[in-house]
Motif scaffolding. Structure first.
Motif, PDB file in Angstrom:
ATOM      1  N   UNK A 108       0.986  -1.201  -0.074  1.00  0.00           N
ATOM      2  CA  UNK A 108      -0.190   0.125  -0.076  1.00  0.00           C
ATOM      3  C   UNK A 108       1.064   1.320  -0.109  1.00  0.00           C
ATOM      4  N   UNK A 109       0.325   2.570  -0.210  1.00  0.00           N
ATOM      5  CA  UNK A 109       1.247   3.589   0.023  1.00  0.00           C
ATOM      6  C   UNK A 109       1.774   3.782   1.218  1.00  0.00           C
ATOM      7  N   UNK A 110       1.346   3.260   2.447  1.00  0.00           N
ATOM      8  CA  UNK A 110       1.874   2.978   3.640  1.00  0.00           C
ATOM      9  C   UNK A 110       3.040   2.219   3.704  1.00  0.00           C
ATOM     10  N   UNK A 111       3.143   1.060   3.024  1.00  0.00           N
ATOM     11  CA  UNK A 111       4.229   0.266   2.880  1.00  0.00           C
ATOM     12  C   UNK A 111       5.371   1.095   2.325  1.00  0.00           C
ATOM     13  N   UNK A 112       5.028   1.823   1.174  1.00  0.00           N
ATOM     14  CA  UNK A 112       6.200   2.491   0.538  1.00  0.00           C
ATOM     15  C   UNK A 112       6.696   3.645   1.166  1.00  0.00           C
ATOM     16  N   UNK A 113       5.781   4.405   1.864  1.00  0.00           N
ATOM     17  CA  UNK A 113       6.273   5.536   2.700  1.00  0.00           C
ATOM     18  C   UNK A 113       7.237   4.919   3.784  1.00  0.00           C
ATOM     19  N   UNK A 114       6.710   3.922   4.529  1.00  0.00           N
ATOM     20  CA  UNK A 114       7.596   3.296   5.521  1.00  0.00           C
ATOM     21  C   UNK A 114       9.122   2.837   5.224  1.00  0.00           C
ATOM     22  N   UNK A 115       9.201   2.355   3.969  1.00  0.00           N
ATOM     23  CA  UNK A 115      10.472   2.021   3.252  1.00  0.00           C
ATOM     24  C   UNK A 115      11.191   3.333   2.930  1.00  0.00           C
ATOM     25  N   UNK A 116      10.598   4.414   2.451  1.00  0.00           N
ATOM     26  CA  UNK A 116      11.136   5.653   2.109  1.00  0.00           C
ATOM     27  C   UNK A 116      11.796   6.448   3.203  1.00  0.00           C
ATOM     28  N   UNK A 117      10.858   6.200   4.361  1.00  0.00           N
ATOM     29  CA  UNK A 117      11.256   6.732   5.692  1.00  0.00           C
ATOM     30  C   UNK A 117      12.443   6.290   6.101  1.00  0.00           C
ATOM     31  N   UNK A 118      12.696   4.819   6.161  1.00  0.00           N
ATOM     32  CA  UNK A 118      13.663   4.079   6.487  1.00  0.00           C
ATOM     33  C   UNK A 118      15.066   4.697   5.828  1.00  0.00           C
ATOM     34  N   UNK A 119      14.931   4.845   4.436  1.00  0.00           N
ATOM     35  CA  UNK A 119      16.123   5.340   3.706  1.00  0.00           C
ATOM     36  C   UNK A 119      16.577   6.615   4.106  1.00  0.00           C
ATOM     37  N   UNK A 120      15.447   7.484   4.275  1.00  0.00           N
ATOM     38  CA  UNK A 120      15.759   9.051   4.691  1.00  0.00           C
ATOM     39  C   UNK A 120      16.283   8.972   5.886  1.00  0.00           C
ATOM     40  N   UNK A 121      15.889   8.264   6.928  1.00  0.00           N
ATOM     41  CA  UNK A 121      16.440   8.225   8.320  1.00  0.00           C
ATOM     42  C   UNK A 121      18.002   7.700   8.215  1.00  0.00           C
ATOM     43  N   UNK A 122      18.330   6.675   7.446  1.00  0.00           N
ATOM     44  CA  UNK A 122      19.717   6.098   7.108  1.00  0.00           C
ATOM     45  C   UNK A 122      20.642   7.121   6.538  1.00  0.00           C
ATOM     46  N   UNK A 123      19.939   7.956   5.517  1.00  0.00           N
ATOM     47  CA  UNK A 123      20.595   8.946   4.768  1.00  0.00           C
ATOM     48  C   UNK A 123      21.220   9.949   5.657  1.00  0.00           C
ATOM     49  N   UNK A 124      20.409  10.206   6.722  1.00  0.00           N
ATOM     50  CA  UNK A 124      20.831  11.472   7.547  1.00  0.00           C
ATOM     51  C   UNK A 124      21.655  10.973   8.518  1.00  0.00           C
ATOM     52  N   UNK A 125      21.956   9.615   8.901  1.00  0.00           N
ATOM     53  CA  UNK A 125      22.844   9.524   9.929  1.00  0.00           C
ATOM     54  C   UNK A 125      24.050   8.793   9.308  1.00  0.00           C
ATOM     55  N   UNK A 126      23.994   8.359   8.012  1.00  0.00           N
ATOM     56  CA  UNK A 126      25.480   7.599   7.552  1.00  0.00           C
ATOM     57  C   UNK A 126      25.817   8.009   6.372  1.00  0.00           C
ATOM     58  N   UNK A 127      26.914   8.060   5.755  1.00  0.00           N
ATOM     59  CA  UNK A 127      27.487   8.731   4.554  1.00  0.00           C
ATOM     60  C   UNK A 127      26.974   7.528   3.460  1.00  0.00           C
TER      61      UNK A 127
END
Length: 611
Positions: A108-127
């Motif tokens: 669902x869009x929820x699933x996509x959003x959660x995956x993107x949110x995970x990527x965003x969190x990773x991108x903000x904390x590691x190179x």
């Protein structure tokens, strides 16, 4: 015991993924997160061989944890979300915004959003520059069916989090930039779209010239339609400042002209109207837009960044002629003076005008030179008519950058002497109502002593009067004012030897300064300011040792001074300890802290220990 341990870990895994939405109808899943951090840290701290064994056992567990966390991070279904009360929704956003669960397993869009949110969190904390999944992710983003505001928001924030990666892979800009520009037109995506554009313009500016016309056009359109709130408009102007910084001068000027002209025309109209609250807000808004644009429009960075270490593709064209910001400021200078003349009584408008020049001076530094003379004159007129702290702060910036330059010294000197004499009049009339002016004045005097002590050699400057203003300011109840005043004295005292007027005033009135410092230590000032007073004492000891020895003896001889709680023996000890320390400032601070506790009757109390 592997099986038992794994059974225990799986129980904790169940608690992490416990059914329900955190923190609406479950509040325990977050308690497990510390366990996962600690386990990971412990495994990674082992030497290589042992680490390999543990990783073999626990890697599948952590893979499963990623699945569980993504599941938890999903928004609920629309139906379920609609059934929540407003309190539950607030609770959700306040605490963990996005950590929600969804029981359906379909994408669902929820699933996509959660995956993107995970990527965003990773991108903000590691190179993520070395990550092999990011190109695929960037390639997928334009294909996402964005049919929902939460998902659109997360798409924007994810692109923003990858701005540094995009700077190293500029070929991918063309696939995500259109999404950002499209989102700019949606008021519901205001914060995410504007902050993402700002990050891209800051990180990727040397790759953006091909897109500049488009970015400026879209930005102008949303600014004219007033889609965004004030703070997002200011961010958007900062984004455009970064963007324009990388263009050749004539293009910067062309873009500035089209960008600023509507506002200048608006400002001209407003300047003709009789002042009222609504046109005041409009004036402050326009001045704010200009100062935010000038904050980031910095072509001097081009030369630095196109030095030996910068990649050749990213080098910027060499600059000739005046700085574009100066060109614009000179064009609008008369208009700004007109606005000022009508609004001199209003501190907010004066502040907004000063902010334009202060931001420009800070960014342009020596490139601001062509404006020094006319700005100094305007500042002098402003301050003489209605003194305001923001004018003193701008004067301080000017002193900081230009006082040491021979050809700019005359206008700066004239301005410095004028604002000093106007402020001395305020002190004669009673400065208590103007703690902000007193604070800024003390900072200005300290800056002058630091950058160009010659200013204190001028016959037009009443050094004795400035010294006495400092004595009054030390007794103000406002902590920032007292800090600035202590800073002034620690800059003044070292010039006893090389500036005769300073030497003379310290010789004649230095004892009054010592008395004021001792009164403060004795309990007249907040304990949080003791370090600052200790610095003044240390300075006197270092530069006027013979005089301080006499003054301390005379001052501490008075019964009950600086506090009735200290005995003569305690005063003697304090005096000897201070005079002994001419090198170790830290030690003087400790001596003062100890003595002030005795003076306040707090020595050895729990209250003193907690402070």
């Amino acid at each position: 015991h592997w099986q038992s341990f794994l059974a225990l870990v799986n129980m904790i895994m169940f608690c992490t993924g416990i059914p329900g939405h955190y923190p609406v109808n479950e509040t325990t899943s977050s308690l497990t997160l510390t366990f996962w951090y600690t386990l990971q840290d412990d495994i990674m701290s082992f030497e290589a061989e042992k680490q390999a064994v543990y990783l073999q056992v626990y890697r599948p567990v952590y893979f499963q944890l990623v699945d569980v966390l993504l599941h938890k991070a999903q928004f609920p279904t629309d139906e379920e979300y609609a059934s929540w009360s407003s309190d539950e929704k607030d609770n959700l956003y306040d605490k963990l915004g996005r950590l929600l669960t969804n029981t359906e397993q379909t994408t669902t869009w929820q699933h996509t959003e959660a995956l993107l949110y995970g990527f965003q969190s990773i991108a903000e904390t590691i190179d993520v520059n070395y990550s092999d999944v990011i190109p695929g992710l960037i390639g997928l983003i334009p294909r996402i069916n964005i049919n929902n505001i939460q998902l659109a928001d997360t798409v924007m924030f994810t692109i923003g989090a990858l701005a540094e990666w995009l700077a190293d892979h500029p070929v991918m800009l063309s696939s995500v930039l259109p999404l950002v520009l499209q989102a700019l037109g949606n008021p519901d995506l205001s914060v995410s779209s504007v902050s993402t554009l700002k990050k891209i313009c800051r990180e990727c500016k040397y790759d953006l010239p091909p897109y500049a016309t488009n970015i400026v056009a879209v930005s102008q359109e949303v600014l004219i339609k007033q889609i965004h709130k004030t703070s997002q408009c200011m961010w958007l102007m900062q984004a455009l400042g970064f963007l324009l910084s990388a263009l050749p001068v004539e293009e910067i000027l062309r873009n500035l002209h089209s960008l600023i002209t509507p506002y200048i025309q608006q400002l001209e109209k407003l300047s003709e109207e009789t002042p009222n609250p609504s046109n005041k807000l409009a004036i402050i808004h326009i001045l704010g837009l200009l100062s935010n644009l000038f904050t980031t429009l910095d072509i001097t960075k081009q030369e630095e960044e196109s030095g030996e270490n910068a990649p050749p593709i990213k080098s910027a064209p060499p600059q000739t002629g005046p700085n574009p910001v100066v060109v614009v400021l000179q064009q609008v200078f008369a208009l700004i003076q007109t606005v000022l003349s009508k609004w001199l009584n209003d501190s907010q408008v004066v502040e907004a005008v000063c902010a334009i020049f202060e931001k420009s001076v800070k960014t342009l530094l020596h490139d601001f030179a062509p404006m020094v003379s006319q700005l100094s004159e305007m500042l002098g007129q402003m301050y003489s008519t209605i003194p305001q702290a923001s004018a003193l702060d701008l004067t301080r910036q000017m002193v900081h950058i230009f006082a040491s330059e021979t050809n700019h010294f005359p206008p700066i000197k004239a301005l410095f002497e004028l604002v000093t004499s106007v402020t001395l009049t305020i002190f004669q009339q009673g400065p208590r109502d103007h703690p902000d002016i007193v604070d800024s004045f003390m900072q200005l005097q300290a800056q002058a002593l630091k950058r160009k002590p010659d200013l204190f050699l001028s016959e037009s400057l009443d050094v004795k009067a400035v010294f006495h203003c400092g004595l009054l300011s030390l007794k103000f109840p406002e902590a920032p004012t007292v800090k600035s005043t202590c800073f002034f004295f620690t800059e003044l005292i070292p010039h006893c030897a090389d500036i005769p007027p300073v030497g003379q005033v310290v010789q004649e009135d230095g004892k009054l300064l010592l008395l004021a410092v001792l009164e403060a230590i004795g309990g007249q000032s907040s304990r949080s300011l003791m370090d600052q007073f200790a610095e003044v004492l240390f300075c006197l000891n270092k530069h006027c040792f013979a005089l301080l020895t006499v003054w301390l003896k005379e001052a501490l001889r008075s019964p009950g001074f600086p506090s009735s709680r200290v005995s003569d023996d305690q005063k003697d000890t304090f005096s000897q300890q201070v005079l002994r320390e001419r090198v170790n400032k830290r030690r003087v601070k400790d001596i003062v802290k100890e003595f002030t506790l005795v003076c306040r009757g707090l020595h050895g109390t729990e209250y003193a220990a907690d402070y």
